[in-house]
Write a protein that holds these residues in place. Structure first.
Motif, PDB file in Angstrom:
ATOM      1  N   SER A 228       0.845  -1.195   0.000  1.00  9.56           N
ATOM      2  CA  SER A 228       0.000   0.000   0.000  1.00  9.56           C
ATOM      3  C   SER A 228       0.878   1.241   0.000  1.00  9.56           C
ATOM      4  CB  SER A 228      -0.907   0.015   1.240  1.00  9.56           C
ATOM      5  OG  SER A 228      -0.128   0.137   2.416  1.00  9.56           O
ATOM      6  N   THR A 229       0.251   2.379  -0.264  1.00  6.18           N
ATOM      7  CA  THR A 229       1.006   3.632  -0.222  1.00  6.18           C
ATOM      8  C   THR A 229       1.478   3.930   1.199  1.00  6.18           C
ATOM      9  OG1 THR A 229      -1.103   4.824  -0.052  1.00  6.18           O
ATOM     10  CG2 THR A 229      -0.100   4.680  -2.234  1.00  6.18           C
ATOM     11  N   ASN A 233       5.387   4.558   1.920  1.00 13.44           N
ATOM     12  CA  ASN A 233       5.818   5.820   2.515  1.00 13.44           C
ATOM     13  C   ASN A 233       6.537   5.607   3.843  1.00 13.44           C
ATOM     14  OD1 ASN A 233       5.724   8.814   2.429  1.00 13.44           O
ATOM     15  ND2 ASN A 233       4.514   8.575   4.287  1.00 13.44           N
ATOM     16  N   LEU A 242       5.952   9.022  -4.266  1.00 14.75           N
ATOM     17  CA  LEU A 242       4.581   8.703  -4.664  1.00 14.75           C
ATOM     18  C   LEU A 242       4.034   9.890  -5.433  1.00 14.75           C
ATOM     19  CD1 LEU A 242       3.353   7.104  -1.316  1.00 14.75           C
ATOM     20  CD2 LEU A 242       3.865   5.885  -3.446  1.00 14.75           C
ATOM     21  N   THR A 272      -1.715   6.166  -8.597  1.00 12.61           N
ATOM     22  CA  THR A 272      -0.526   6.660  -7.908  1.00 12.61           C
ATOM     23  C   THR A 272       0.658   5.797  -8.324  1.00 12.61           C
ATOM     24  OG1 THR A 272      -1.792   7.460  -6.005  1.00 12.61           O
ATOM     25  CG2 THR A 272       0.556   7.070  -5.666  1.00 12.61           C
ATOM     26  N   GLY A 274       4.611   4.739  -7.674  1.00  4.66           N
ATOM     27  CA  GLY A 274       5.684   4.718  -6.689  1.00  4.66           C
ATOM     28  C   GLY A 274       7.030   4.492  -7.357  1.00  4.66           C
ATOM     29  N   TYR A 342      -0.473   2.069  -7.555  1.00  7.37           N
ATOM     30  CA  TYR A 342      -1.439   1.995  -6.455  1.00  7.37           C
ATOM     31  C   TYR A 342      -2.751   2.649  -6.852  1.00  7.37           C
ATOM     32  CZ  TYR A 342       2.740   0.798  -3.831  1.00  7.37           C
ATOM     33  OH  TYR A 342       3.890   0.186  -3.415  1.00  7.37           O
ATOM     34  N   ARG A 344      -5.698   4.998  -6.624  1.00  7.66           N
ATOM     35  CA  ARG A 344      -5.727   6.371  -6.105  1.00  7.66           C
ATOM     36  C   ARG A 344      -6.644   6.495  -4.884  1.00  7.66           C
ATOM     37  NH1 ARG A 344      -5.261  11.360  -8.853  1.00  7.66           N
ATOM     38  NH2 ARG A 344      -3.808  10.279 -10.245  1.00  7.66           N
ATOM     39  N   GLY A 347      -5.372   3.245  -2.034  1.00 10.93           N
ATOM     40  CA  GLY A 347      -3.953   3.182  -1.710  1.00 10.93           C
ATOM     41  C   GLY A 347      -3.375   1.781  -1.812  1.00 10.93           C
ATOM     42  N   ARG A 349      -1.973  -1.725  -3.583  1.00  9.18           N
ATOM     43  CA  ARG A 349      -1.109  -2.040  -4.720  1.00  9.18           C
ATOM     44  C   ARG A 349      -1.912  -2.629  -5.878  1.00  9.18           C
ATOM     45  NH1 ARG A 349       4.361  -2.701  -4.948  1.00  9.18           N
ATOM     46  NH2 ARG A 349       5.172  -3.841  -6.740  1.00  9.18           N
TER      47      ARG A 349
END
Length: 359
Positions: A228-229, A233, A242, A272, A274, A342, A344, A347, A349
């Motif tokens: 996940s984002t 992060n 990101l 998104t 990465g 990801y 939007r 979040g 994958r």
């Protein structure tokens, strides 16, 4: 030694506040598991439920195949190491190490043998007659660890044990803990908010966010394939870039840049993207897999240089060799196989079948 099973465990406080929410983890006998996440994510609460210091609202904890929900901490055959050492200030190091064994009625000869063995392993032999006030922070932490070792428990539980040490000492103590755990082969659960500490120590990481598991995996799996984002992060220094992207067919737009990709994602439109900082390589010529960005500022870290750039208003950080020249406008090549995608909204994958550059 023993396996630990945490099955659908929750901790609910008044007002339906869920500190831990439906957590499932199976920890193998002898495995070193690290619970990592930001402050307030529920990692220490989960550890305390395993230890018996916090009541379990829902679910079940097994140690060595036996349900321990209703057992007192002393009945669970675990040893806990706290961040504040919890040493008895009026006792010598020897007596601190021996105290728990004396309470259990262990014979004096066995106590002496266990204390001697732990002191040798932790290089505490010269300090056995000293009291905690005469020890450094690192020596006190070794005594706390020694007190756990002499018990020969089924499992070690560590609650941020290095957080009170300075940065240099934390590094050396991480190595000592890892070496000792491998040598003893004791099942261990370790709590930290420090992702570098987590990556260094863990056989497997459990990344927690708001009381729920975001991802479980080996440190390299979590680093290279964040689920996940949030994980992307949180794990990695610097954190993964990101950025907002737009996928149309085999073309991926990131700001004013367009990358050509093979059609391999089951989605199109906004997503998104990465990008790890080390996966951005300076390129001399434009191509179907380069992007440009304006240099904002630079962090010199000695062996590495972090070039912080902007694509419009979006930040992009590249980890570069200090030998690479910088310019106001930087061009980077990206291996599309190293891009992460990801959703939007959620979040989560987006798994791709392949990621290749079209010629």
């Amino acid at each position: 030694m023993a396996a630990i099973e945490i099955s659908k465990v929750s901790k609910i406080y008044s007002g339906d506040a869920r500190a831990v929410d439906n957590v499932d983890i199976h920890i193998e006998d002898g495995e070193f598991i690290v619970l990592v996440g930001p402050s307030g994510c529920g990692k220490s609460t989960l550890l305390r439920m395993v230890a018996g210091l916090e009541a379990i609202t829902e679910g079940e904890v097994k140690i060595g195949g036996k349900v321990v929900n209703r057992k007192d901490p002393a009945e669970r055959d675990i040893a806990m190491v706290f961040q504040n050492y919890a040493l008895y200030p009026h006792m010598t190091v020897y007596n601190n190490l021996a105290y728990g064994l004396k309470n259990r009625g262990t014979p004096k000869a066995e106590i002496a043998a266990r204390v001697k063995e732990a002191a040798r392993m932790l290089e505490l032999e010269p300090y056995l007659e000293r009291k905690p006030r005469a020890l450094s922070g690192g020596q006190r932490q070794r005594v706390a660890m020694g007190r756990a070792i002499v018990r020969k428990p089924a499992a070690f539980l560590f609650d941020e044990p290095l957080s009170n040490l300075d940065a240099k000492l934390r590094v050396s103590m991480r190595g000592e803990i890892k070496h000792l755990q491998k040598r003893l082969g004791t099942t261990s659960i370790y709590v930290t908010h420090d992702q570098l500490e987590a990556m260094t120590l863990a056989d497997r990481l459990v990344v927690l966010n708001a009381g729920r598991i975001e991802q479980i995996g080996t440190p390299l799996d979590v680093y290279h394939k964040p689920a996940s984002t949030f994980v992307a992060n949180f794990i990695g220094s610097p954190a993964m870039n990101l950025v907002s992207g737009e996928l149309n067919g085999d073309r991926l737009a990131i700001g004013y840049n367009v990358l050509e990709l093979a059609r391999d994602l089951p989605v199109s439109g906004a997503l998104t993207v990465g990008i790890r900082a080390e996966d951005l390589q300076v390129a001399e010529e434009p191509s179907a897999h380069t992007i440009t960005a304006k240099l904002d500022y630079v962090e010199e870290l000695g062996a590495t240089r972090l070039a912080h750039c902007l694509i419009g208003e979006q930040s992009l950080t590249a980890a570069l060799s200090p030998a690479i020249p910088l310019a106001d406008e930087m061009r980077f090549s990206i291996d599309p196989a190293k891009l992460h995608f990801y959703d939007r909204e959620t979040g989560k994958r987006i798994h791709s079948r392949s990621a290749t550059v079209t010629a």
